[in-house]
Design a protein around this motif. Structure first.
Motif, mmCIF file in Angstrom:
data_model
loop_
_atom_site.group_PDB
_atom_site.id
_atom_site.type_symbol
_atom_site.label_atom_id
_atom_site.label_comp_id
_atom_site.label_asym_id
_atom_site.label_seq_id
_atom_site.Cartn_x
_atom_site.Cartn_y
_atom_site.Cartn_z
ATOM 1 N N VAL A 100 -17.756 -11.881 -11.621
ATOM 2 C CA VAL A 100 -17.152 -11.119 -10.534
ATOM 3 C C VAL A 100 -16.498 -12.124 -9.602
ATOM 4 O O VAL A 100 -17.163 -13.026 -9.085
ATOM 5 N N ARG A 101 -15.177 -11.980 -9.433
ATOM 6 C CA ARG A 101 -14.409 -12.913 -8.612
ATOM 7 C C ARG A 101 -13.678 -12.151 -7.516
ATOM 8 O O ARG A 101 -13.104 -11.099 -7.757
ATOM 9 N N SER A 102 -13.689 -12.712 -6.323
ATOM 10 C CA SER A 102 -13.016 -12.115 -5.175
ATOM 11 C C SER A 102 -11.791 -12.953 -4.835
ATOM 12 O O SER A 102 -11.853 -14.185 -4.826
ATOM 13 N N TYR A 103 -10.672 -12.277 -4.543
ATOM 14 C CA TYR A 103 -9.427 -12.947 -4.200
ATOM 15 C C TYR A 103 -8.971 -12.441 -2.838
ATOM 16 O O TYR A 103 -8.559 -11.286 -2.703
ATOM 17 N N ASP A 104 -9.068 -13.314 -1.822
ATOM 18 C CA ASP A 104 -8.648 -12.967 -0.466
ATOM 19 C C ASP A 104 -7.184 -13.353 -0.281
ATOM 20 O O ASP A 104 -6.774 -14.460 -0.648
ATOM 21 N N THR A 105 -6.402 -12.432 0.291
ATOM 22 C CA THR A 105 -4.991 -12.688 0.565
ATOM 23 C C THR A 105 -4.710 -12.295 2.007
ATOM 24 O O THR A 105 -5.585 -11.746 2.696
ATOM 25 N N ASP A 106 -3.478 -12.549 2.456
ATOM 26 C CA ASP A 106 -3.086 -12.114 3.798
ATOM 27 C C ASP A 106 -3.147 -10.600 3.922
ATOM 28 O O ASP A 106 -3.402 -10.068 4.993
ATOM 29 N N THR A 161 -9.485 -3.817 -1.019
ATOM 30 C CA THR A 161 -9.529 -3.364 0.364
ATOM 31 C C THR A 161 -8.367 -3.976 1.135
ATOM 32 O O THR A 161 -8.283 -5.204 1.246
ATOM 33 N N PRO A 162 -7.462 -3.141 1.666
ATOM 34 C CA PRO A 162 -6.352 -3.697 2.444
ATOM 35 C C PRO A 162 -6.837 -4.199 3.799
ATOM 36 O O PRO A 162 -7.818 -3.705 4.354
ATOM 37 N N GLY A 163 -6.138 -5.211 4.324
ATOM 38 C CA GLY A 163 -6.432 -5.721 5.655
ATOM 39 C C GLY A 163 -5.936 -4.749 6.712
ATOM 40 O O GLY A 163 -5.218 -3.791 6.425
ATOM 41 N N THR A 164 -6.284 -5.026 7.950
ATOM 42 C CA THR A 164 -5.869 -4.178 9.063
ATOM 43 C C THR A 164 -4.350 -4.145 9.152
ATOM 44 O O THR A 164 -3.698 -5.181 9.173
ATOM 45 N N GLY A 165 -3.793 -2.951 9.152
ATOM 46 C CA GLY A 165 -2.353 -2.775 9.244
ATOM 47 C C GLY A 165 -1.633 -2.832 7.909
ATOM 48 O O GLY A 165 -0.422 -2.667 7.868
ATOM 49 N N ILE A 214 -3.778 -5.430 -14.568
ATOM 50 C CA ILE A 214 -4.040 -4.665 -13.337
ATOM 51 C C ILE A 214 -3.263 -5.356 -12.225
ATOM 52 O O ILE A 214 -3.309 -6.579 -12.099
ATOM 53 N N ARG A 215 -2.561 -4.564 -11.428
ATOM 54 C CA ARG A 215 -1.817 -5.117 -10.284
ATOM 55 C C ARG A 215 -2.269 -4.399 -9.024
ATOM 56 O O ARG A 215 -2.280 -3.167 -8.971
ATOM 57 N N VAL A 216 -2.644 -5.174 -8.007
ATOM 58 C CA VAL A 216 -2.980 -4.646 -6.691
ATOM 59 C C VAL A 216 -1.927 -5.196 -5.739
ATOM 60 O O VAL A 216 -1.744 -6.410 -5.640
ATOM 61 N N GLU A 217 -1.200 -4.293 -5.083
ATOM 62 C CA GLU A 217 -0.164 -4.727 -4.146
ATOM 63 C C GLU A 217 -0.519 -4.267 -2.741
ATOM 64 O O GLU A 217 -0.759 -3.082 -2.505
ATOM 65 N N PHE A 218 -0.554 -5.231 -1.824
ATOM 66 C CA PHE A 218 -0.777 -4.946 -0.410
ATOM 67 C C PHE A 218 0.587 -5.022 0.265
ATOM 68 O O PHE A 218 1.387 -5.927 -0.022
ATOM 69 N N SER A 219 0.888 -4.059 1.147
ATOM 70 C CA SER A 219 2.193 -4.063 1.810
ATOM 71 C C SER A 219 2.041 -3.714 3.283
ATOM 72 O O SER A 219 1.159 -2.959 3.691
ATOM 73 N N ARG A 220 2.947 -4.325 4.064
ATOM 74 C CA ARG A 220 3.050 -4.038 5.503
ATOM 75 C C ARG A 220 4.495 -4.279 5.884
ATOM 76 O O ARG A 220 4.960 -5.415 5.868
ATOM 77 N N GLY A 221 5.206 -3.200 6.187
ATOM 78 C CA GLY A 221 6.636 -3.324 6.479
ATOM 79 C C GLY A 221 7.364 -3.835 5.252
ATOM 80 O O GLY A 221 7.288 -3.249 4.183
ATOM 81 N N THR A 222 8.048 -4.973 5.401
ATOM 82 C CA THR A 222 8.746 -5.561 4.258
ATOM 83 C C THR A 222 7.919 -6.636 3.559
ATOM 84 O O THR A 222 8.362 -7.189 2.554
ATOM 85 N N HIS A 258 -6.490 -13.706 -16.504
ATOM 86 C CA HIS A 258 -5.903 -14.717 -15.628
ATOM 87 C C HIS A 258 -5.374 -13.990 -14.386
ATOM 88 O O HIS A 258 -4.690 -12.984 -14.508
ATOM 89 N N VAL A 259 -5.682 -14.506 -13.205
ATOM 90 C CA VAL A 259 -5.265 -13.862 -11.950
ATOM 91 C C VAL A 259 -4.222 -14.730 -11.247
ATOM 92 O O VAL A 259 -4.409 -15.940 -11.096
ATOM 93 N N GLU A 260 -3.129 -14.093 -10.838
ATOM 94 C CA GLU A 260 -2.087 -14.753 -10.066
ATOM 95 C C GLU A 260 -1.853 -13.976 -8.782
ATOM 96 O O GLU A 260 -1.894 -12.753 -8.783
ATOM 97 N N ILE A 261 -1.593 -14.712 -7.708
ATOM 98 C CA ILE A 261 -1.307 -14.080 -6.412
ATOM 99 C C ILE A 261 0.106 -14.459 -6.028
ATOM 100 O O ILE A 261 0.458 -15.637 -6.032
ATOM 101 N N GLY A 262 0.913 -13.439 -5.716
ATOM 102 C CA GLY A 262 2.299 -13.674 -5.335
ATOM 103 C C GLY A 262 2.622 -13.019 -4.010
ATOM 104 O O GLY A 262 2.181 -11.910 -3.718
ATOM 105 N N THR A 263 3.382 -13.734 -3.182
ATOM 106 C CA THR A 263 3.811 -13.197 -1.889
ATOM 107 C C THR A 263 5.329 -13.106 -1.902
ATOM 108 O O THR A 263 6.015 -14.050 -2.284
ATOM 109 N N TYR A 264 5.834 -11.949 -1.503
ATOM 110 C CA TYR A 264 7.282 -11.779 -1.435
ATOM 111 C C TYR A 264 7.643 -10.783 -0.383
ATOM 112 O O TYR A 264 6.820 -10.107 0.169
#
Length: 161
Positions: free
Chosen positions: A91-97, A116-120, A132-140, A155-161
């Motif tokens: 079990v692995r946890s991946y924290d992002t912005d 779990t999405p962050g505040t906002g 499996i893809r989990v996408e967090f979004s806020r505005g753009t 294999h887990v990859e984290i991408g910011t765009y």
């Protein structure tokens, strides 16, 4: 006196009708969702969350599973852990912005334990047989946590765009 009593009675009836209508509307919307309690990760002796360890065995007494079908994907609701036996992988946890995604990584597949999405931030989940893809979004802003296992172990990859 009688006129005042009639006004109070009319106010009580109108308020009761408004409360009933509001409750019915909220109940109707919420009846289509099923919120299970969150599944916690094991805690080490030092008090930190253990990442990459097996979860403890399930308790002897389990609540009955929900009779509602799971939410369709993509989903904008928090993802819940399946009511299955203890994980067989890591079990692995991946924290992002944008939030946190937790996966159970097996030898040849993976399972989303929770997201779990962050505040906002809001969240969307896509699942197939090989990723499996989990996408967090806020505005753009977008942050994706992508877990793939189509050409080998997960294999887990984290991408910011």
């Amino acid at each position: 006196m009688r006129r005042g009593l009639v006004h109070v009675l009319a106010w009580l009836l109108a308020t009761g009708a408004a409360v009933t209508l509001s409750w019915w509307g909220v109940h109707t919307v919420m009846a289509g969702t099923a919120y299970d309690p969150p599944r916690a990760l094991p805690i080490t002796a030092a008090g930190a969350t253990a990442q990459g360890t097996k979860a403890p065995p399930p308790p002897a007494h389990r609540p009955s599973p929900s009779k509602r079908p799971p939410a369709p994907t993509p989903s904008r609701t928090p993802t819940r852990a399946p009511s299955a036996p203890a994980p067989s992988g890591r079990v692995r946890s991946y924290d992002t912005d944008g939030g946190r995604a937790v996966f159970e990584l097996g030898a040849s597949s993976a399972t989303l334990v929770s997201a779990t999405p962050g505040t906002g931030w809001s969240m969307q989940v896509w699942k197939t047989e090989t990723w499996i893809r989990v996408e967090f979004s806020r505005g753009t802003d977008r942050v994706s946590v992508f877990c793939t296992w189509h050409d080998g172990p997960p294999h887990v990859e984290i991408g910011t765009y």
